[in-house]
Design a protein around this motif. Structure first.
Motif, short mmCIF file in Angstrom:
data_model
loop_
_atom_site.label_atom_id
_atom_site.label_comp_id
_atom_site.label_asym_id
_atom_site.label_seq_id
_atom_site.Cartn_x
_atom_site.Cartn_y
_atom_site.Cartn_z
N ASN A 91 2.58 34.64 -6.22
CA ASN A 91 2.78 36.07 -6.52
C ASN A 91 1.46 36.81 -6.68
N VAL A 92 0.45 36.08 -7.16
CA VAL A 92 -0.83 36.75 -7.41
C VAL A 92 -1.77 36.63 -6.20
N GLY A 93 -1.23 36.18 -5.08
CA GLY A 93 -1.98 36.19 -3.84
C GLY A 93 -2.98 35.06 -3.69
N ILE A 94 -2.80 33.99 -4.47
CA ILE A 94 -3.74 32.87 -4.34
C ILE A 94 -3.04 31.73 -3.58
N ASN A 95 -3.70 31.23 -2.57
CA ASN A 95 -3.13 30.13 -1.81
C ASN A 95 -3.40 28.84 -2.57
N HIS A 96 -2.39 28.21 -3.05
CA HIS A 96 -2.66 26.99 -3.81
C HIS A 96 -1.80 25.81 -3.41
N SER A 97 -0.83 26.00 -2.54
CA SER A 97 -0.03 24.85 -2.15
C SER A 97 0.43 24.98 -0.71
N TRP A 98 0.90 23.86 -0.18
CA TRP A 98 1.30 23.79 1.22
C TRP A 98 2.77 23.42 1.32
N TRP A 99 3.37 23.84 2.42
CA TRP A 99 4.78 23.48 2.67
C TRP A 99 4.86 22.75 4.00
N LEU A 100 5.54 21.61 3.97
CA LEU A 100 5.61 20.77 5.17
C LEU A 100 7.05 20.77 5.70
N GLU A 101 7.21 21.15 6.96
CA GLU A 101 8.53 21.09 7.62
C GLU A 101 8.57 19.78 8.39
N PRO A 102 9.31 18.77 7.89
CA PRO A 102 9.22 17.46 8.55
C PRO A 102 9.96 17.41 9.89
N ASP A 103 9.28 16.89 10.92
CA ASP A 103 9.94 16.62 12.20
C ASP A 103 10.50 15.20 12.18
N THR A 104 9.64 14.28 11.76
CA THR A 104 10.10 12.88 11.62
C THR A 104 9.61 12.37 10.27
N TYR A 105 10.38 11.48 9.69
CA TYR A 105 9.95 10.91 8.40
C TYR A 105 10.60 9.54 8.18
N THR A 106 9.93 8.72 7.42
CA THR A 106 10.48 7.43 7.00
C THR A 106 10.24 7.30 5.50
N VAL A 107 11.31 6.97 4.79
CA VAL A 107 11.17 6.81 3.34
C VAL A 107 10.98 5.33 3.03
N HIS A 108 9.89 5.02 2.34
CA HIS A 108 9.61 3.62 1.96
C HIS A 108 9.90 3.47 0.46
N PRO A 109 10.86 2.61 0.11
CA PRO A 109 11.12 2.40 -1.33
C PRO A 109 9.87 1.88 -2.02
N SER A 110 9.76 2.24 -3.29
CA SER A 110 8.55 1.89 -4.03
C SER A 110 8.36 0.37 -4.10
N GLN A 111 7.14 -0.06 -3.90
CA GLN A 111 6.81 -1.49 -4.02
C GLN A 111 5.97 -1.70 -5.27
N THR A 112 5.76 -0.63 -6.03
CA THR A 112 4.84 -0.72 -7.16
C THR A 112 5.61 -0.77 -8.47
N VAL A 113 4.88 -0.58 -9.54
CA VAL A 113 5.47 -0.57 -10.88
C VAL A 113 6.46 0.58 -11.02
N LEU A 114 6.36 1.57 -10.12
CA LEU A 114 7.25 2.73 -10.20
C LEU A 114 8.70 2.37 -9.88
N LEU A 115 8.92 1.25 -9.14
CA LEU A 115 10.29 0.88 -8.77
C LEU A 115 11.14 0.55 -10.00
N PRO A 116 10.73 -0.44 -10.85
CA PRO A 116 11.55 -0.69 -12.05
C PRO A 116 11.62 0.52 -12.96
N VAL A 117 10.53 1.30 -13.01
CA VAL A 117 10.51 2.49 -13.87
C VAL A 117 11.55 3.50 -13.36
#
Lengths: 436, 278
Positions: A91-117
């Motif tokens: 709103n204040v005219g500052i560019n601070h983030s990006w938006w990605l329109e996915p054409d192709t994607y693959t989701v990889h389940p977590s293999q780290t400590v984040l999985l049990p969490v």
């Protein structure tokens, strides 16, 4: 204090260098291929009857958003994605983030400590959903687990109208609670060990609720406080606060432009520095009315939850501190938000404490955990009733579209001067009391 | 200070008591609730511990708000949940319902779904989960007893050729009886179904409460039908500024012609009818 000063100067230099070398790696409209880690819970959004997950991920300090089918991605996953990237403008005219329109994607389940969490977190959310009705479950999930996935449309509207959306996040209060509980429970362990264990538990909790601004800031603050305690150093609120800000900016300079981060920072600053002034003024008025000296309350930031007065004034202080940021980004301010925040302020800790107890107990015994949640029902009914009551009134909504950035800066300058004068008056008053 | 604490405790206890009493009082009444779920249908029938849900609205989760507001916070059991047909604006919210409520009897759409849809897949996943005690498909002449309500299924007939009737035309038409009051719910049934129902003689000649089928679409505008059932009150569940233009002016004209007062969820939000007070 000299050491603190050196640390500040060093950190400020590092942040300046970091900001100077911070350049956007992509052009608007580029096709990129990247791997993103889902480091916080995706939010749920229904578009044309389809449910999507909006994911915000960080890469090299840049914030990238994208939308995928809701049931395909969870917290902790990583996504290999290729698509068109475009720059988002705030709103204040500052560019601070990006938006990605996915054409192709693959989701990889977590293999780290984040999985049990992530699995433990999903289990906890499911259990809360089963124990409480959808609105109540959304409140508990928000306050205890920082989850907004089960928030219902009407509750969302209610909380926005009453300016209370900020309570549905895991925040510094949760960290404070965990630290206190751990230190009490581990009182039989040598101090050094109890602090180390507490730090580990805080880290696990941060992973559990998702790596987001407010909780990370609080965790760093708690970490620094505990480290200072461990080293036998006195605790200074101002240096700790500044070190926290600078450390975070060093890590992700982009947070400077993040409205959520700005709001939580301003609210924390308000709690620490405006609350004592309001309490001081309130006590002076009471003295004036009753014509007798009032015993001065201890005004440390740690004691803000000690009495109703303090809860009320700390809420108002936070509201004052975030006022300018809200005007700048949302162009309105509502009287309802001050009233609703003051009225629900005392319910939030109760819901968080009992909710946390319920979630922990659920792991040990579902029935007892469920009973603990049932105990919360009257409080949750009261919480939603208060908000509905306020939302149904046509409170005056200050339309401040005409305020520009310059006026907001003036507001903050004025506020800082007022705070300095206020603290000077408190200091003078304490000096005169000493003399008497 | 102590005085302030006592006063605070008294205020808190009073507020808690009033809140819980208010909820308890409301949950004791027998009510028909047409939930405001935007563009879609979700109807609740509540009496003491009996809780019946007919359709769950779209995936936008609005139905959860209605359930949270209208049902007791201590009762997480739906005695009956009917999915009238497979359209997403009627069953899209089923998954969010299943997250918080167990379902004793789930009535699945007659003839399944014409085309693959996420909403239907999710409903079938819910039907296979352990939160559903029993699921089945019903047809005309079937009755569910959920005291004090009696649910008579009037349509579709058991031998209906599924291929000749689309999802909307296979919607369950349900007549609910509460003492001497009758309600009629028709999902997205159209004028073809209405004509067949009139011919079969299954309909009563007077209904106290009637939810206009297919959100007031012009396909459901049948003058003969309204002349036959003579509803005393009609309710239309449609979203504000919906892209389909529901309710169609033709339907509203018919309601006016037959002097049927009507209420729109888009205008008033959840419509709550106290059946004990009528």
């Amino acid at each position: 204090m000299k050491k603190y000063l050196l640390i500040f100067i060093g950190l400020i230099c590092l942040v300046i260098v970091r900001l100077l070398i911070f350049k956007e790696p992509w052009q608007d409209g580029d096709i990129i291929s990247t791997r993103l880690l889902v480091s916080s819970e995706p939010s749920r959004k229904v578009v044309n009857g389809q449910t999507y997950a909006t994911i915000w991920a960080y890469q090299n300090g840049r914030k990238i958003g994208l939308r995928l089918p809701y049931d395909q991605v969870v917290y902790g996953d990583s996504i290999q994605v290729q698509g068109k990237i475009s720059l988002l403008q705030s709103n204040v005219g500052i560019n601070h983030s990006w938006w990605l329109e996915p054409d192709t994607y693959t989701v990889h389940p977590s293999q780290t400590v984040l999985l049990p969490v992530s699995q433990a977190r999903s289990y906890a959310i499911r259990q809360v959903n089963r124990a409480l009705n959808p609105q109540h479950a959304a409140i508990v999930n928000g306050m205890v687990l920082g989850s907004k996935q089960s928030i219902t449309p009407r509750l969302d509207q209610l909380m926005r109208e009453t300016g209370t959306m900020h309570v549905l996040v895991a925040s510094g209060f949760n960290i404070m609670l965990i630290v206190s509980l751990c230190l009490i429970c581990l009182s039989f362990v040598p101090r050094r060990w109890s602090i180390v264990i507490t730090l580990v538990i805080v880290l696990v909790y941060v992973l559990f609720v998702g790596i987001e601004g407010p909780i990370v800031r609080s965790a760093i603050m708690a970490g620094i406080s505990l480290a200072a305690f461990l080293l036998g150093r006195p605790k200074h609120v101002l240096p700790l606060f500044l070190i926290t800000i600078l450390s975070m900016l060093l890590y992700r300079p982009i947070w400077v432009f993040d409205v959520g981060w700005q709001l939580s920072l301003a609210a924390t600053a308000g709690l620490i520095w405006i609350t004592p002034i309001l309490l001081f003024g309130y006590n002076k008025i009471k003295e004036f009315i009753w014509q007798k000296p009032i015993k001065h309350q201890h005004l440390a930031a740690n004691d803000i939850f000690e009495s109703f007065d303090q809860v009320m004034f700390s809420t108002i202080a936070a509201q004052i501190a975030v006022f300018g940021i809200i005007i700048l980004n949302f162009e309105y301010a509502s009287i309802a938000s001050i009233l609703s925040n003051v009225l629900i302020a005392w319910l939030v800790p109760v819901i968080t404490i009992v909710g946390m107890g319920g979630v922990i107990t659920m792991w040990l015994n579902q029935l007892i955990g469920s009973l603990i949640f049932k105990l919360l029902v009257p409080i949750l009914v009261l919480f939603t009733n208060i908000l509905s009551l306020i939302a149904n009134q046509n409170f005056y909504r200050l339309d401040l579209q005409s305020w520009d950035n310059y006026q907001v800066y003036q507001f903050y300058c004025l506020l800082i001067i007022t705070v300095l004068i206020g603290h000077y008056m408190i200091y003078k008053d304490s000096q005169s009391n000493k003399t008497i | 200070m102590r005085k302030t604490i006592y006063i605070s405790i008294v205020i808190i206890c009073t507020a808690l008591t009033v809140s819980v009493y208010h909820h308890w009082q409301r949950s004791r009444r027998t009510r028909l609730i047409i939930c405001d779920v935007g563009q879609g249908d979700a109807i609740l029938l509540v009496s003491h511990t009996t809780q019946i849900l007919i359709d769950a609205g779209p995936a936008s989760n609005h139905v959860s708000d209605c359930l949270a507001k209208q049902l007791s916070p201590f009762d997480h059991n739906l005695e009956v949940f009917v999915a009238t047909h497979a359209d997403a604006d009627h069953i899209g919210g089923a998954q969010s319902v299943s997250e918080s409520y167990t379902i004793e009897n789930l009535i699945l759409p007659f003839g399944g779904s014409d085309q693959a849809s996420t909403a239907y897949d999710q409903l079938m996943a819910v039907s296979r989960s352990n939160i559903v005690n029993h699921s089945e498909v019903l047809a005309s002449n079937d009755t569910i007893l959920a005291p004090p309500f009696e649910m008579h299924f009037l349509w579709p007939s058991q031998n209906l050729p599924v291929g000749l009737y689309d999802d909307n035309q296979r919607s369950y038409v349900i007549e609910v009886q509460y003492h001497d009051e009758y309600m009629l719910f028709m999902g997205d049934a159209d004028s073809t179904v209405m004509e067949q129902l009139i011919r079969s003689g299954a309909l009563r000649t007077n209904y106290n409460y009637f939810v206009v089928p297919h959100h007031g679409s012009k396909n459901s505008a049948s003058a003969t039908f309204y002349a036959t059932i003579k509803p005393m009150h009609a309710y239309i569940s449609s979203g504000q500024n919906n892209p389909y233009g529901h309710p169609h002016p033709l339907v509203l004209q018919l309601l006016q012609r037959y002097h049927v007062p009507y209420t729109l969820t888009a205008d008033v939000g959840d419509i709550v009818i106290d059946l004990d007070n009528q």
